[in-house]
Design an enzyme around this catalytic site. Structure first.
Site, PDB file in Angstrom:
ATOM      1  N   TYR A 123       0.836  -1.205   0.000  1.00 58.13           N
ATOM      2  CA  TYR A 123       0.000   0.000   0.000  1.00 58.13           C
ATOM      3  C   TYR A 123       0.871   1.255   0.000  1.00 58.13           C
ATOM      4  O   TYR A 123       0.594   2.215  -0.709  1.00 58.13           O
ATOM      5  CB  TYR A 123      -0.913   0.012   1.230  1.00 58.13           C
ATOM      6  CG  TYR A 123      -1.935   1.124   1.187  1.00 58.13           C
ATOM      7  CD1 TYR A 123      -3.195   0.909   0.632  1.00 58.13           C
ATOM      8  CD2 TYR A 123      -1.640   2.394   1.667  1.00 58.13           C
ATOM      9  CE1 TYR A 123      -4.128   1.926   0.571  1.00 58.13           C
ATOM     10  CE2 TYR A 123      -2.568   3.425   1.601  1.00 58.13           C
ATOM     11  CZ  TYR A 123      -3.816   3.190   1.060  1.00 58.13           C
ATOM     12  OH  TYR A 123      -4.738   4.206   0.992  1.00 58.13           O
ATOM     13  N   PHE A 175      -7.940  18.821 -25.342  1.00 58.04           N
ATOM     14  CA  PHE A 175      -8.680  17.574 -25.496  1.00 58.04           C
ATOM     15  C   PHE A 175      -9.960  17.689 -24.649  1.00 58.04           C
ATOM     16  O   PHE A 175      -9.984  18.441 -23.672  1.00 58.04           O
ATOM     17  CB  PHE A 175      -7.812  16.386 -25.037  1.00 58.04           C
ATOM     18  CG  PHE A 175      -8.533  15.080 -25.145  1.00 58.04           C
ATOM     19  CD1 PHE A 175      -8.841  14.546 -26.387  1.00 58.04           C
ATOM     20  CD2 PHE A 175      -8.955  14.401 -24.011  1.00 58.04           C
ATOM     21  CE1 PHE A 175      -9.550  13.355 -26.480  1.00 58.04           C
ATOM     22  CE2 PHE A 175      -9.660  13.214 -24.107  1.00 58.04           C
ATOM     23  CZ  PHE A 175      -9.955  12.690 -25.344  1.00 58.04           C
ATOM     24  N   ASP A 176     -11.018  16.944 -25.019  1.00 55.60           N
ATOM     25  CA  ASP A 176     -12.341  17.076 -24.361  1.00 55.60           C
ATOM     26  C   ASP A 176     -12.276  17.055 -22.832  1.00 55.60           C
ATOM     27  O   ASP A 176     -12.854  17.907 -22.165  1.00 55.60           O
ATOM     28  CB  ASP A 176     -13.321  15.953 -24.707  1.00 55.60           C
ATOM     29  CG  ASP A 176     -13.188  15.399 -26.092  1.00 55.60           C
ATOM     30  OD1 ASP A 176     -12.207  15.727 -26.786  1.00 55.60           O
ATOM     31  OD2 ASP A 176     -14.055  14.615 -26.488  1.00 55.60           O
ATOM     32  N   ASP A 208       0.281  18.878 -21.834  1.00 59.27           N
ATOM     33  CA  ASP A 208      -0.600  17.708 -21.878  1.00 59.27           C
ATOM     34  C   ASP A 208       0.155  16.696 -22.740  1.00 59.27           C
ATOM     35  O   ASP A 208       0.184  16.793 -23.957  1.00 59.27           O
ATOM     36  CB  ASP A 208      -1.952  18.096 -22.481  1.00 59.27           C
ATOM     37  CG  ASP A 208      -2.897  16.906 -22.568  1.00 59.27           C
ATOM     38  OD1 ASP A 208      -2.465  15.772 -22.306  1.00 59.27           O
ATOM     39  OD2 ASP A 208      -4.072  17.115 -22.924  1.00 59.27           O
ATOM     40  N   ALA A 213       0.262  13.328 -23.471  1.00 59.89           N
ATOM     41  CA  ALA A 213      -0.155  11.968 -23.834  1.00 59.89           C
ATOM     42  C   ALA A 213       0.729  11.353 -24.929  1.00 59.89           C
ATOM     43  O   ALA A 213       1.114  10.191 -24.850  1.00 59.89           O
ATOM     44  CB  ALA A 213      -1.619  11.974 -24.273  1.00 59.89           C
ATOM     45  N   LYS A 261      -1.206   6.068 -23.859  1.00 66.07           N
ATOM     46  CA  LYS A 261      -0.807   6.249 -25.264  1.00 66.07           C
ATOM     47  C   LYS A 261       0.681   5.906 -25.413  1.00 66.07           C
ATOM     48  O   LYS A 261       1.035   4.745 -25.516  1.00 66.07           O
ATOM     49  CB  LYS A 261      -1.108   7.685 -25.705  1.00 66.07           C
ATOM     50  CG  LYS A 261      -2.588   7.961 -25.968  1.00 66.07           C
ATOM     51  CD  LYS A 261      -3.333   8.367 -24.743  1.00 66.07           C
ATOM     52  CE  LYS A 261      -4.709   8.935 -25.051  1.00 66.07           C
ATOM     53  NZ  LYS A 261      -5.488   9.148 -23.823  1.00 66.07           N
ATOM     54  N   HIS A 297     -22.477  12.176 -28.073  1.00 68.17           N
ATOM     55  CA  HIS A 297     -22.035  11.217 -29.083  1.00 68.17           C
ATOM     56  C   HIS A 297     -21.752   9.832 -28.509  1.00 68.17           C
ATOM     57  O   HIS A 297     -21.790   8.843 -29.235  1.00 68.17           O
ATOM     58  CB  HIS A 297     -20.819  11.744 -29.848  1.00 68.17           C
ATOM     59  CG  HIS A 297     -19.645  12.065 -28.975  1.00 68.17           C
ATOM     60  ND1 HIS A 297     -19.626  13.122 -28.111  1.00 68.17           N
ATOM     61  CD2 HIS A 297     -18.448  11.450 -28.840  1.00 68.17           C
ATOM     62  CE1 HIS A 297     -18.462  13.162 -27.472  1.00 68.17           C
ATOM     63  NE2 HIS A 297     -17.726  12.155 -27.893  1.00 68.17           N
TER      64      HIS A 297
HETATM   65  N1  F0G Z   1      -5.148  14.521 -23.175  1.00 72.43           N
HETATM   66  C1  F0G Z   1      -5.132  14.082 -24.445  1.00 72.43           C
HETATM   67  C2  F0G Z   1      -4.384  14.857 -25.472  1.00 72.43           C
HETATM   68  C3  F0G Z   1      -5.820  12.900 -24.783  1.00 72.43           C
HETATM   69  O1  F0G Z   1      -5.798  12.482 -26.054  1.00 72.43           O
HETATM   70  C4  F0G Z   1      -6.510  12.191 -23.781  1.00 72.43           C
HETATM   71  C5  F0G Z   1      -7.250  10.966 -24.106  1.00 72.43           C
HETATM   72  C6  F0G Z   1      -6.488  12.690 -22.462  1.00 72.43           C
HETATM   73  C7  F0G Z   1      -5.791  13.855 -22.194  1.00 72.43           C
HETATM   74  C8  F0G Z   1      -7.210  11.990 -21.333  1.00 72.43           C
HETATM   75  O2  F0G Z   1      -6.556  10.854 -20.988  1.00 72.43           O
HETATM   76  O3  F0G Z   1      -8.194   9.005 -21.439  1.00 72.43           O
HETATM   77  O4  F0G Z   1      -6.186   8.657 -19.981  1.00 72.43           O
HETATM   78  O5  F0G Z   1      -8.074  10.033 -19.186  1.00 72.43           O
HETATM   79  N2  F0G Z   1      -7.534  10.622 -25.284  1.00 72.43           N
HETATM   80  C9  F0G Z   1      -8.190   9.396 -25.725  1.00 72.43           C
HETATM   81  C10 F0G Z   1      -8.480   9.451 -27.196  1.00 72.43           C
HETATM   82  C11 F0G Z   1      -9.327   8.933 -24.909  1.00 72.43           C
HETATM   83  O6  F0G Z   1      -9.180   8.530 -27.692  1.00 72.43           O
HETATM   84  O7  F0G Z   1      -7.997  10.338 -27.899  1.00 72.43           O
HETATM   85  P1  F0G Z   1      -7.293   9.558 -20.370  1.00 72.43           P
END
Ligand code: F0G
Length: 460
Positions: free
Chosen positions: A73, A125-126, A216, A218, A259, A451
């Site tokens: 832990y 990103f969303d 960011d 990824a 990623k 969506h």
């Molecule tokens: N930032 C970027 C640029 C991303 O592409 C994603 C996720 C996230 C943050 C969030 O990360 O999913 O680990 O919580 N992108 C995926 C996609 C889901 O399909 O492009 P996460």
């Protein structure tokens, strides 16, 4: 010109069977799923390109790491191994594991911003945008204009528009700008890279106005590879050296490790040197994710992540990875199929508006193409266009997206040359029958992020 397929720098030790249903079965499955690809069962999909996130194949070394995972832990050995890897690669003093990218955003962003503040990004990103808004601030995109023209080939279409950035800062007042976020690569613009010069310039602007810069991160390794190939001064530098310079131009990073770190689950926060901020990050991590030394992950996840971070920056791997995308793109060039060009790092973003010109944005060309790809070939992709964008929250009217893309997100180390050929062939087939492809209308939708759940119907 024919682009050669770069052979996989690995051989296959374990396989997972995939099956293709008949065309009749696929027509029934997609109808039963209300023409929403998120509602399909994964086993009814032949080639799954919904996302490159968490869908990657781990190596034998990473799987061996799974067995080595220390599940204590507090103070697990695997945690310290991850810290070492993180500090070595990114050069930051503080590294905090969390369970995925959006968890990193949830932990860090409320510490940096609040109501009345603004965050500016090359493109959010969303989930990143959502966490800015949940923290009470507003998110503004500021990408270079060429990103919005799919046919315009430029080496760094993911860049921040630095002139506009300074204008925005002056307009709103630097004291109101809480954060600058550099998304590398720029996912929403088609996995387009950001140049080192741009990262450096943005960091200088941040310093000039006293604004913190967060990466960011990824797809940081794919971005570094593009810098090596496209920015002259970096041709002879190693990917690791380039990565280390990239992260020198920020104060913190949030990362989805699903990623480029080639794991199925995981995320990281990096804080360059601000011990006070890190103290607060630890507090939020304990509340939201778990104790500091596991951050919502199992010991085995920490272990495979620390190995994946190095595999993700291996140059032979990146050469193959981006080579696979370039092979795909070159075939589309020969077939006269338009996409966000040049191809980005993790996906092919097909220009569905160009392929299906008879379908209005209100009838969702990107989604129409995604559905047809499933019907014709069992391939699952997703819409990145007006269907995903949704309605204006004030007027309830359908918004018009800058793009109508269908995204082929390619998982890492999963599909081979013949799978790529199938993707190309199915696009060519759809191009030939384009005028038979129907548009779609929504017959039910939830109020937000529709969506993922909406029901659709073809327009006769
Ligand atoms: N930032 C970027 C640029 C991303 O592409 C994603 C996720 C996230 C943050 C969030 O990360 O999913 O680990 O919580 N992108 C995926 C996609 C889901 O399909 O492009 P996460």
């Amino acid at each position: 010109m024919e682009t050669k397929y770069i052979p996989e720098p690995f051989r296959i030790k374990m396989v997972e069977t995939i099956k293709i249903l008949s065309r009749e079965e696929r027509i029934k499955k997609i109808k039963d799923a209300n023409y929403n690809l998120f509602n399909l069962r994964a086993e009814d999909v032949y080639i799954d390109l919904l996302t490159d996130s968490g869908t990657n194949a781990m190596s034998s070394k990473q799987w061996a790491g799974v067995m080595e995972g220390d599940e204590a832990y507090a103070g697990a050995k695997s945690y310290f191994k991850l810290l070492e890897a993180g500090k070595d690669i990114f050069g930051y003093e503080f590294i905090q594991p969390v369970h995925q990218g959006r968890a990193a955003e949830k932990v860090l962003f409320p510490l940096l911003m609040g109501p009345g503040k603004i965050a500016i990004s090359n493109m959010f990103f969303d989930t990143t945008r959502a966490h800015v808004e949940i923290a009470g601030a507003r998110a503004v995109d500021c990408v270079v204009p060429e990103a919005k023209d799919p046919s315009k080939r430029a080496p760094f279409k993911g860049n921040m528009d630095t002139e506009r950035l300074e204008k925005l800062i002056e307009e709103h007042g630097p004291e109101n700008i809480a954060l600058i976020v550099m998304t590398i690569t720029n996912n929403s613009a088609g996995g387009q890279p950001v140049s080192m010069a741009n990262l450096k310039k943005v960091y200088e602007i941040g310093k000039k106005y006293g604004i913190t810069v967060n990466i960011d991160a990824a797809r940081f390794a794919e971005n570094a590879y593009f810098i090596k190939k496209r920015e002259e001064a970096y041709a002879d530098k190693s990917i690791k050296e380039i990565v280390s310079e990239i992260f020198s131009y920020a104060d913190s990073f949030t990362m989805s490790a699903k990623k480029d770190a080639i794991v199925n689950m995981g995320g990281l926060i990096g804080i360059k040197d601000d011990a006070e901020l890190y103290q607060k990050v630890k507090g939020n991590t304990i509340s939201f994710e778990g104790f500091v030394t596991y951050g919502g992950l199992s010991g085995r996840d920490l272990e495979s992540l620390s190995i994946g971070l190095y595999e993700g920056i291996d140059e032979d791997y990146l050469n193959y990875r981006i080579g696979q995308m370039e092979y795909f793109a070159a075939k589309l060039d020969s077939a006269g199929i338009a996409y966000q060009a040049p191809v980005g790092g993790h996906g092919l973003f097909i220009d569905a508006a160009a392929l299906l010109p008879h379908i209005d944005y209100r009838e969702f060309p990107g989604q129409a193409l995604a559905i047809q790809l499933y019907i014709e070939a069992g391939i699952r992709t997703c819409d990145i266009g007006s269907y995903m964008l949704g309605n204006d929250p004030d007027t309830g009217k359908q918004l018009k997206s800058d793009f109508e893309f269908t995204r082929f997100a390619i998982p890492r180390r999963v599909y081979t040359q013949s799978h790529i050929d199938i993707m190309v062939d199915s696009l060519i087939k759809i191009k030939e029958m384009a005028n038979e492809v129907p548009g779609y209308k929504i017959i039910w939708e939830p109020p937000i992020l529709r969506h993922f759940q909406a029901y659709l119907e073809p327009i006769e």
